[in-house]
Design an enzyme around this catalytic site. Sequence first.
Site, PDB file in Angstrom:
ATOM      1  N   GLY A   1       0.954  -1.259   0.045  1.00 29.81           N
ATOM      2  CA  GLY A   1      -0.013  -0.041  -0.112  1.00 29.81           C
ATOM      3  C   GLY A   1       0.858   1.295   0.094  1.00 29.81           C
ATOM      4  O   GLY A   1       2.212   1.364  -0.225  1.00 29.81           O
ATOM      5  N   GLN A   2       0.247   2.590   0.114  1.00 29.51           N
ATOM      6  CA  GLN A   2       0.780   3.518  -0.043  1.00 29.51           C
ATOM      7  C   GLN A   2       1.937   3.846   1.042  1.00 29.51           C
ATOM      8  O   GLN A   2       2.955   4.287   1.001  1.00 29.51           O
ATOM      9  CB  GLN A   2      -0.148   4.808  -0.120  1.00 29.51           C
ATOM     10  CG  GLN A   2      -0.988   4.801  -1.179  1.00 29.51           C
ATOM     11  CD  GLN A   2      -2.039   6.123  -1.257  1.00 29.51           C
ATOM     12  OE1 GLN A   2      -1.810   7.069  -1.780  1.00 29.51           O
ATOM     13  NE2 GLN A   2      -3.000   5.992  -0.337  1.00 29.51           N
TER      14      GLN A   2
ATOM     15  N   ASP B   1      -1.734 -12.559   5.467  1.00 28.93           N
ATOM     16  CA  ASP B   1      -3.025 -12.083   5.511  1.00 28.93           C
ATOM     17  C   ASP B   1      -3.130 -11.884   6.872  1.00 28.93           C
ATOM     18  O   ASP B   1      -3.351 -12.917   7.712  1.00 28.93           O
ATOM     19  CB  ASP B   1      -3.765 -13.187   4.817  1.00 28.93           C
ATOM     20  CG  ASP B   1      -5.467 -12.850   5.210  1.00 28.93           C
ATOM     21  OD1 ASP B   1      -5.777 -11.846   5.770  1.00 28.93           O
ATOM     22  OD2 ASP B   1      -6.109 -13.757   4.947  1.00 28.93           O
TER      23      ASP B   1
ATOM     24  N   TYR C   1      -8.106  -2.843   5.167  1.00 26.83           N
ATOM     25  CA  TYR C   1      -9.291  -2.777   4.122  1.00 26.83           C
ATOM     26  C   TYR C   1      -9.590  -1.301   3.907  1.00 26.83           C
ATOM     27  O   TYR C   1     -10.141  -0.646   4.878  1.00 26.83           O
ATOM     28  CB  TYR C   1     -10.546  -3.736   4.283  1.00 26.83           C
ATOM     29  CG  TYR C   1     -11.758  -3.648   3.542  1.00 26.83           C
ATOM     30  CD1 TYR C   1     -11.868  -4.765   2.710  1.00 26.83           C
ATOM     31  CD2 TYR C   1     -12.475  -2.474   3.404  1.00 26.83           C
ATOM     32  CE1 TYR C   1     -13.157  -4.837   2.182  1.00 26.83           C
ATOM     33  CE2 TYR C   1     -13.542  -2.656   2.596  1.00 26.83           C
ATOM     34  CZ  TYR C   1     -13.933  -3.837   1.816  1.00 26.83           C
ATOM     35  OH  TYR C   1     -15.269  -3.814   1.005  1.00 26.83           O
TER      36      TYR C   1
ATOM     37  N   THR D   1      -7.714   5.286  11.572  1.00 30.54           N
ATOM     38  CA  THR D   1      -8.104   6.408  10.682  1.00 30.54           C
ATOM     39  C   THR D   1      -9.366   7.423  11.477  1.00 30.54           C
ATOM     40  O   THR D   1      -9.540   7.282  12.565  1.00 30.54           O
ATOM     41  CB  THR D   1      -9.241   5.802   9.985  1.00 30.54           C
ATOM     42  OG1 THR D   1      -9.998   6.627   9.156  1.00 30.54           O
ATOM     43  CG2 THR D   1     -10.415   4.997  10.645  1.00 30.54           C
ATOM     44  N   ASP D   2      -9.369   8.686  10.750  1.00 30.34           N
ATOM     45  CA  ASP D   2     -10.223   9.845  11.219  1.00 30.34           C
ATOM     46  C   ASP D   2     -11.929   9.397  11.188  1.00 30.34           C
ATOM     47  O   ASP D   2     -12.723   9.752  11.784  1.00 30.34           O
ATOM     48  CB  ASP D   2     -10.064  10.863  10.437  1.00 30.34           C
ATOM     49  CG  ASP D   2     -10.194  10.704   8.983  1.00 30.34           C
ATOM     50  OD1 ASP D   2     -10.353   9.878   8.454  1.00 30.34           O
ATOM     51  OD2 ASP D   2     -10.272  11.864   8.452  1.00 30.34           O
TER      52      ASP D   2
ATOM     53  N   TYR E   1     -16.725   0.876   7.378  1.00 29.18           N
ATOM     54  CA  TYR E   1     -15.333   0.958   7.414  1.00 29.18           C
ATOM     55  C   TYR E   1     -14.774   1.635   8.749  1.00 29.18           C
ATOM     56  O   TYR E   1     -14.126   1.017   9.360  1.00 29.18           O
ATOM     57  CB  TYR E   1     -15.119   1.963   6.251  1.00 29.18           C
ATOM     58  CG  TYR E   1     -13.446   2.300   6.249  1.00 29.18           C
ATOM     59  CD1 TYR E   1     -12.358   1.432   6.072  1.00 29.18           C
ATOM     60  CD2 TYR E   1     -13.240   3.770   6.707  1.00 29.18           C
ATOM     61  CE1 TYR E   1     -11.344   1.804   6.194  1.00 29.18           C
ATOM     62  CE2 TYR E   1     -11.908   4.212   6.603  1.00 29.18           C
ATOM     63  CZ  TYR E   1     -10.939   3.237   6.752  1.00 29.18           C
ATOM     64  OH  TYR E   1      -9.452   3.675   6.671  1.00 29.18           O
TER      65      TYR E   1
ATOM     66  N   LYS F   1     -12.640  -0.399  11.704  1.00 25.52           N
ATOM     67  CA  LYS F   1     -11.362   0.449  12.273  1.00 25.52           C
ATOM     68  C   LYS F   1     -11.415   0.756  13.686  1.00 25.52           C
ATOM     69  O   LYS F   1     -10.421   0.484  14.541  1.00 25.52           O
ATOM     70  CB  LYS F   1     -11.013   1.736  11.428  1.00 25.52           C
ATOM     71  CG  LYS F   1     -10.638   1.519   9.888  1.00 25.52           C
ATOM     72  CD  LYS F   1      -9.302   0.745   9.902  1.00 25.52           C
ATOM     73  CE  LYS F   1      -8.103   1.478   9.982  1.00 25.52           C
ATOM     74  NZ  LYS F   1      -6.868   0.792   9.805  1.00 25.52           N
TER      75      LYS F   1
ATOM     76  N   TRP G   1      -7.196  10.943   4.878  1.00 27.96           N
ATOM     77  CA  TRP G   1      -6.799  11.689   3.679  1.00 27.96           C
ATOM     78  C   TRP G   1      -5.424  11.467   3.223  1.00 27.96           C
ATOM     79  O   TRP G   1      -4.678  12.259   2.605  1.00 27.96           O
ATOM     80  CB  TRP G   1      -7.117  13.187   3.612  1.00 27.96           C
ATOM     81  CG  TRP G   1      -8.584  13.717   4.191  1.00 27.96           C
ATOM     82  CD1 TRP G   1      -9.525  12.992   4.602  1.00 27.96           C
ATOM     83  CD2 TRP G   1      -9.096  14.857   3.696  1.00 27.96           C
ATOM     84  NE1 TRP G   1     -10.635  13.615   4.993  1.00 27.96           N
ATOM     85  CE2 TRP G   1     -10.461  14.862   4.112  1.00 27.96           C
ATOM     86  CE3 TRP G   1      -8.732  15.812   3.083  1.00 27.96           C
ATOM     87  CZ2 TRP G   1     -11.318  16.105   4.160  1.00 27.96           C
ATOM     88  CZ3 TRP G   1      -9.705  17.264   2.867  1.00 27.96           C
ATOM     89  CH2 TRP G   1     -10.925  16.965   3.301  1.00 27.96           C
TER      90      TRP G   1
END
Length: 290
Positions: free
Chosen positions: A12-13, A37, A62, A102-103, A126, A130, A151
């Site tokens: 991923g990024q 996984d 995810y 995450t926010d 989502y 999380k 973001w």
Amino acid sequence: MQGKILVAGAGGQLGRELQRSVPAGCQCIALSRAELDIGDAAQVRVVFAEHAPDAVINAAAYTAVDRAEEEEAQALRINGDGPGHLAAACAASGARFVHVSTDFVFDGSASTPYPPDAPANPLGAYGRSKLAGELRVREALPAAVILRTGWVYSALGANFVRTMLRLMGEREALNVVADQVGTPTWARGLADACWAALARPQLSGTYHWSDAGVCSWYDFAVAIAEEAQGLGLLARLPAVRPIPSEDYPTPARRPAFSVLDKSASWRDLELPPVHWREQLRHMLREIEES
């Protein structure tokens, strides 16, 4: 900081930026989803037995926010169960653990930046998945660091900036939501924050990380257009029109306000705040140079 560091979600990024910024003295074991996984507890145990990491950074997730509304069980397996499996393995082996969240655990009803201890109230599948991951990490390994962000973009992979660049190259005008407010996060800076958290064994608990400043998606798109044209990535400046969220309906509800309070992170990680537009410029220069 020294030792063997396992990075989950290497494809991923964030995973790729983590691999580009490994501190001296560290051996990075970067595993993609095909290689690890995290939703499979048995596979996590096998990987720990094989590699015996001194620390773990979980960049695996995810992230299909809209698809999660129909695939909540799959989102929960990766975002909820997976971090719990990693935290339990770290607890059993004595490894340090940094988990990225995450926010979207917040509902966006605030009007000032969310501190790490603000009550969570996710709007969709989502965010629920999380939040479940955060709870399982805290239960299995209270000494873990949970780093919330939002973001996220980079020069690699699919993200808002790259999508905007493509659309701006194809169209003379485009509409962008203007009533959702947050802060962009360059994945390179987020990777630096993860490494800084790992290097400080006294740290535990929940922290927030994004770049400094505040903007809407519309503001972000305008900045992308202006900066990209200045670097020659766009031949012309497209018209960017602000629209309300109701004019761009999506399966999942997004928080209207997801600005995170990073003051504790800037202090404890000893990393200076950098404005999101400056970080955007760095990322676009990377694209231009490549």
